[in-house]
Design a protein around this motif. Structure first.
Motif, PDB file in Angstrom:
ATOM      1  N   LEU A   4      77.800  26.000  34.777  1.00 46.79           N
ATOM      2  CA  LEU A   4      77.340  24.591  35.151  1.00 46.79           C
ATOM      3  C   LEU A   4      77.464  23.935  36.395  1.00 46.79           C
ATOM      4  O   LEU A   4      78.436  24.486  37.121  1.00 46.79           O
ATOM      5  CB  LEU A   4      78.025  23.723  34.194  1.00 46.79           C
ATOM      6  N   GLU A   5      76.765  23.063  36.882  1.00 44.10           N
ATOM      7  CA  GLU A   5      76.827  22.540  38.427  1.00 44.10           C
ATOM      8  C   GLU A   5      77.526  21.163  38.271  1.00 44.10           C
ATOM      9  O   GLU A   5      77.123  20.353  39.185  1.00 44.10           O
ATOM     10  CB  GLU A   5      75.427  22.538  38.974  1.00 44.10           C
ATOM     11  N   TYR A   6      78.189  20.833  37.218  1.00 41.98           N
ATOM     12  CA  TYR A   6      78.972  19.413  37.316  1.00 41.98           C
ATOM     13  C   TYR A   6      80.003  19.721  36.355  1.00 41.98           C
ATOM     14  O   TYR A   6      80.562  20.642  35.662  1.00 41.98           O
ATOM     15  CB  TYR A   6      77.881  18.500  36.362  1.00 41.98           C
ATOM     16  N   ASN A   7      80.721  18.459  36.096  1.00 43.78           N
ATOM     17  CA  ASN A   7      82.253  18.690  35.214  1.00 43.78           C
ATOM     18  C   ASN A   7      82.002  18.101  33.801  1.00 43.78           C
ATOM     19  O   ASN A   7      81.529  17.121  33.828  1.00 43.78           O
ATOM     20  CB  ASN A   7      83.109  17.853  35.860  1.00 43.78           C
ATOM     21  N   PRO A   8      81.744  18.835  32.765  1.00 41.81           N
ATOM     22  CA  PRO A   8      81.414  18.527  31.571  1.00 41.81           C
ATOM     23  C   PRO A   8      82.550  17.914  30.966  1.00 41.81           C
ATOM     24  O   PRO A   8      83.749  17.882  31.391  1.00 41.81           O
ATOM     25  CB  PRO A   8      81.068  19.671  30.591  1.00 41.81           C
ATOM     26  N   SER A   9      82.271  16.706  29.850  1.00 39.05           N
ATOM     27  CA  SER A   9      83.381  16.009  29.402  1.00 39.05           C
ATOM     28  C   SER A   9      83.593  16.207  27.790  1.00 39.05           C
ATOM     29  O   SER A   9      84.565  16.107  27.236  1.00 39.05           O
ATOM     30  CB  SER A   9      83.103  14.694  29.610  1.00 39.05           C
ATOM     31  N   CYS A  10      82.441  16.803  27.266  1.00 35.63           N
ATOM     32  CA  CYS A  10      82.404  17.076  25.855  1.00 35.63           C
ATOM     33  C   CYS A  10      81.109  17.895  25.479  1.00 35.63           C
ATOM     34  O   CYS A  10      80.077  17.829  26.177  1.00 35.63           O
ATOM     35  CB  CYS A  10      82.360  15.844  24.906  1.00 35.63           C
ATOM     36  N   ARG A  59      83.553  24.733  33.977  1.00 39.85           N
ATOM     37  CA  ARG A  59      82.638  24.887  34.659  1.00 39.85           C
ATOM     38  C   ARG A  59      81.551  25.868  34.112  1.00 39.85           C
ATOM     39  O   ARG A  59      80.604  26.242  34.626  1.00 39.85           O
ATOM     40  CB  ARG A  59      82.832  25.248  36.261  1.00 39.85           C
ATOM     41  N   SER A  60      81.680  26.079  32.685  1.00 43.80           N
ATOM     42  CA  SER A  60      80.936  27.143  32.306  1.00 43.80           C
ATOM     43  C   SER A  60      80.801  26.867  30.746  1.00 43.80           C
ATOM     44  O   SER A  60      81.681  26.202  30.175  1.00 43.80           O
ATOM     45  CB  SER A  60      81.394  28.558  32.262  1.00 43.80           C
ATOM     46  N   LEU A  61      79.513  27.226  29.937  1.00 45.70           N
ATOM     47  CA  LEU A  61      79.434  27.400  28.694  1.00 45.70           C
ATOM     48  C   LEU A  61      79.303  28.881  28.052  1.00 45.70           C
ATOM     49  O   LEU A  61      78.389  29.447  28.656  1.00 45.70           O
ATOM     50  CB  LEU A  61      78.281  26.568  28.389  1.00 45.70           C
ATOM     51  N   TYR A  62      80.049  29.294  27.135  1.00 42.75           N
ATOM     52  CA  TYR A  62      79.877  30.687  26.779  1.00 42.75           C
ATOM     53  C   TYR A  62      79.394  30.474  25.080  1.00 42.75           C
ATOM     54  O   TYR A  62      79.934  29.524  24.319  1.00 42.75           O
ATOM     55  CB  TYR A  62      81.365  31.162  26.597  1.00 42.75           C
ATOM     56  N   CYS A  63      78.711  31.476  24.920  1.00 45.72           N
ATOM     57  CA  CYS A  63      78.359  31.835  23.541  1.00 45.72           C
ATOM     58  C   CYS A  63      78.738  33.144  23.038  1.00 45.72           C
ATOM     59  O   CYS A  63      78.336  34.079  23.698  1.00 45.72           O
ATOM     60  CB  CYS A  63      77.007  31.319  23.073  1.00 45.72           C
ATOM     61  N   LEU A  64      79.598  33.077  21.866  1.00 43.87           N
ATOM     62  CA  LEU A  64      80.278  34.771  21.703  1.00 43.87           C
ATOM     63  C   LEU A  64      79.780  34.923  20.306  1.00 43.87           C
ATOM     64  O   LEU A  64      79.621  34.069  19.376  1.00 43.87           O
ATOM     65  CB  LEU A  64      81.614  34.318  21.535  1.00 43.87           C
ATOM     66  N   LYS A  65      79.778  36.228  20.030  1.00 42.54           N
ATOM     67  CA  LYS A  65      79.591  36.708  18.557  1.00 42.54           C
ATOM     68  C   LYS A  65      81.003  36.802  17.890  1.00 42.54           C
ATOM     69  O   LYS A  65      82.124  36.371  18.638  1.00 42.54           O
ATOM     70  CB  LYS A  65      78.943  38.177  18.696  1.00 42.54           C
ATOM     71  N   ASP A  66      80.980  36.919  16.506  1.00 44.54           N
ATOM     72  CA  ASP A  66      82.118  36.905  15.821  1.00 44.54           C
ATOM     73  C   ASP A  66      82.945  38.007  16.212  1.00 44.54           C
ATOM     74  O   ASP A  66      84.196  37.903  16.056  1.00 44.54           O
ATOM     75  CB  ASP A  66      81.784  37.265  14.164  1.00 44.54           C
ATOM     76  N   SER A  67      82.495  38.946  16.915  1.00 45.18           N
ATOM     77  CA  SER A  67      83.499  40.172  17.291  1.00 45.18           C
ATOM     78  C   SER A  67      84.010  39.773  18.838  1.00 45.18           C
ATOM     79  O   SER A  67      84.869  40.768  19.229  1.00 45.18           O
ATOM     80  CB  SER A  67      82.731  41.436  17.373  1.00 45.18           C
ATOM     81  N   GLY A  68      83.661  38.680  19.343  1.00 39.99           N
ATOM     82  CA  GLY A  68      84.299  38.341  20.743  1.00 39.99           C
ATOM     83  C   GLY A  68      83.231  38.978  21.934  1.00 39.99           C
ATOM     84  O   GLY A  68      83.715  38.723  23.049  1.00 39.99           O
TER      85      GLY A  68
END
Length: 526
Positions: free
Chosen positions: A289-295, A272-281
């Motif tokens: 997200l308000e829906y169920n993602p598939s890809c 239920r979420s989208l994360y964007c991380l740096k190289d260091s974590g």
């Protein structure tokens, strides 16, 4: 009808009864034609490998048959497909096909045809590795900073990372604290492997640390050796997500608005979420997200410091995000399990989507306006006396029905029928399978007994049994005798395997339909 739809440019339905997942789709110049145009490679869990060169048909004409360049049955299920420089003596692209117990690298070559039927394409096996453990997924890249070639890393179901340097098996390492496999990818800038463990956290392991860690053939040996000698494998950094991850991708974005050198970013798609991380974590941004993602699929950024993402969900929607901002939403024909971007001769930036049941579609963003207009309703005068008389008559019927009995079935209708199933502990002495043998081996069967017990009288009960292929039953339709109050009836049938592959689910469904007489409907409600 949705105004914003993904405009279909080319589409095809692959096979019948085949299953696909996110690793079954690959896009690239698989035959090394040098034209700069991509081909679409699709593999299925049934072992079918297909290569397409999509071209739209002219209006009013059927789809061209030569859009499918190749179709080969590889027998073993195809888990994942990747294109890379996997052959040591060549810098051409080759196709890596991951099976549960085998890794195969193929060369796809096209031969110019001498007749109007077009070119001929062949699949040639370059080399293959037999795996000692069941594979889950794989990733590839220039491990250790190698140039001009790609190495392959395969994650097994029991938590071992197996490294292959083209035709040679390099080494294998067990991940610490492993329980279930997760998504796996390689970050070339930090020379590290990223995965999401069953503890719901992102973990990063450097290739150098994996190479010098203690070697072992089994998990028990690895645990014993780490306590006594050698270097113990530890994660470079971890980040707790708090939810399971569907996919993990390394992408590029500009570090600042002034256009400085690009750095690597890590995108993680959760349930239920989208994360964007740096190289260091460190977390760069996070989107609930308000829906169920598939890809999902990151692609070239629209501007400095912006990460662009294509995302599909279980509502058959294709969404476009710039960082956390939704820029576009389009309706797809089916729920996508894999998304890719491709460049074809007539169109660039085509969105290639694949569904779990094999609907392959090439589309682009656009609008599909509706020209339907609601017709005008003829105005007529209302006779209020007739309306009031009709309302009084309807209210009288409602009151009488409430005092006697509802027309609709009662809320406790589920309790009137009890279905129990029991499976025999032993196989049938004489197999009742309708299929005599598979690959030269006899097909066993097992007896299943279904008991139906009713509290009230039911008429004309009918039973239907449904199982998922390759499972099959000797009989799936039954007509039972009418049952009185407290009566019980039972039926028996045999279940067996009707295909040369393992079933994904051993569960089955049993449905019973019947008629129940009521005071207002003596003939019975269905």
């Amino acid at each position: 009808m949705s105004l914003f739809k993904a405009r279909e440019w080319w589409a095809s339905v692959l096979g019948e009864g085949e299953e696909f997942d996110q690793g079954c789709l690959c896009v690239g110049d698989v035959d090394n034609s040098g034209t700069g145009f991509d081909k679409v490679v699709v593999g299925s869990y049934m072992g079918m490998l297909r290569v397409f060169l999509p071209r739209p048909s002219k209006p009013g004409e059927a789809a061209e048959a030569d859009t499918q360049l190749l179709e080969v049955h590889l027998k073993d299920p195809i888990i994942q497909l990747e294109l890379g420089k996997f052959v040591s003596c060549s810098e051409l692209l080759h196709l890596a096909v991951l099976h549960p117990r085998k890794l195969s690298v193929y060369a796809v070559a096209g031969t110019a045809g001498n007749v109007e039927h077009g070119d001929q394409y062949q699949l040639r096996l370059v080399y293959e590795h037999t795996l000692q453990r069941t594979a889950c997924n794989m990733t590839y890249g220039p491990f250790g900073g190698v140039t001009g070639h790609h190495f392959i890393c395969i994650q097994s179901m029991d938590g071992m990372l197996m490294f292959f340097e083209q035709e040679t098996f390099a080494f294998g390492r067990f991940l610490p604290g492993f329980l279930l496999p997760g998504p796996l990818c390689y970050c070339a800038r930090t020379d590290a492997f990223l995965t999401v463990s069953s503890a719901r956290q992102v973990e990063s392991y450097r290739y150098e640390a994996l190479a010098v860690a203690t070697d072992a053939d089994t998990r028990q040996e690895a645990e014993q050796q780490t306590k006594s000698s050698g270097k113990r494998l530890q994660a470079d950094w971890t980040l707790v997500l708090g939810e399971a991850a569907l996919d993990l991708v390394v992408c590029s974005f500009s570090a600042s608005s002034q256009g400085s050198a690009s750095s690597q970013g890590i995108l993680v798609l959760g349930e239920r979420s989208l994360y964007c991380l740096k190289d260091s974590g460190q977390v760069r941004f996070m989107k609930k997200l308000e829906y169920n993602p598939s890809c999902f699929l990151p692609y070239a950024a629209a501007g400095d410091g912006v990460t662009s993402v294509l995302m599909g969900n279980h509502n058959s929607m294709l969404l476009v995000y710039h960082d956390v901002t939704l820029k576009w939403a389009a309706q797809l024909a089916s729920v996508p399990v894999a998304l890719r971007l491709a460049n074809f001769q007539d169109l660039r930036g085509v969105v290639v989507s694949l569904s779990a049941d094999g609907q392959l579609q090439c589309s682009y963003m656009g609008t599909d306006p509706s020209f339907f207009s609601v017709p005008k309703v003829e105005a007529r005068e209302v006779n209020y006396e007739e309306v009031e008389a009709e309302m009084r008559a309807l209210q009288k019927v409602i009151r009488e029905t409430t005092r006697t009995q509802d027309i609709l079935p009662r809320a406790d209708i589920e309790d009137e029928l009890i279905i129990t199933a029991s499976v025999s502990a032993d196989l049938d002495k004489v197999s009742k399978a309708l299929l005599s043998e598979i690959n030269g081996a006899a097909v066993p069967s097992i007896t299943v007994q279904i008991k139906v017990k009713v509290k009230g009288a039911v008429r004309n009960p009918k039973m239907t049994v449904c199982v998922q292929p390759p499972l099959a039953v000797s009989q799936d339709q039954f007509v039972l005798d009418s049952l009185g109050s407290g009566a019980q009836s039972s039926v028996s049938f045999s279940a067996y395997l009707n295909g040369p592959y393992l079933p994904a689910d051993l569960a089955g469904d049993v449905a019973v339909s019947y008629s129940s007489p009521t005071e207002l409907n003596p003939s019975g409600e269905y």
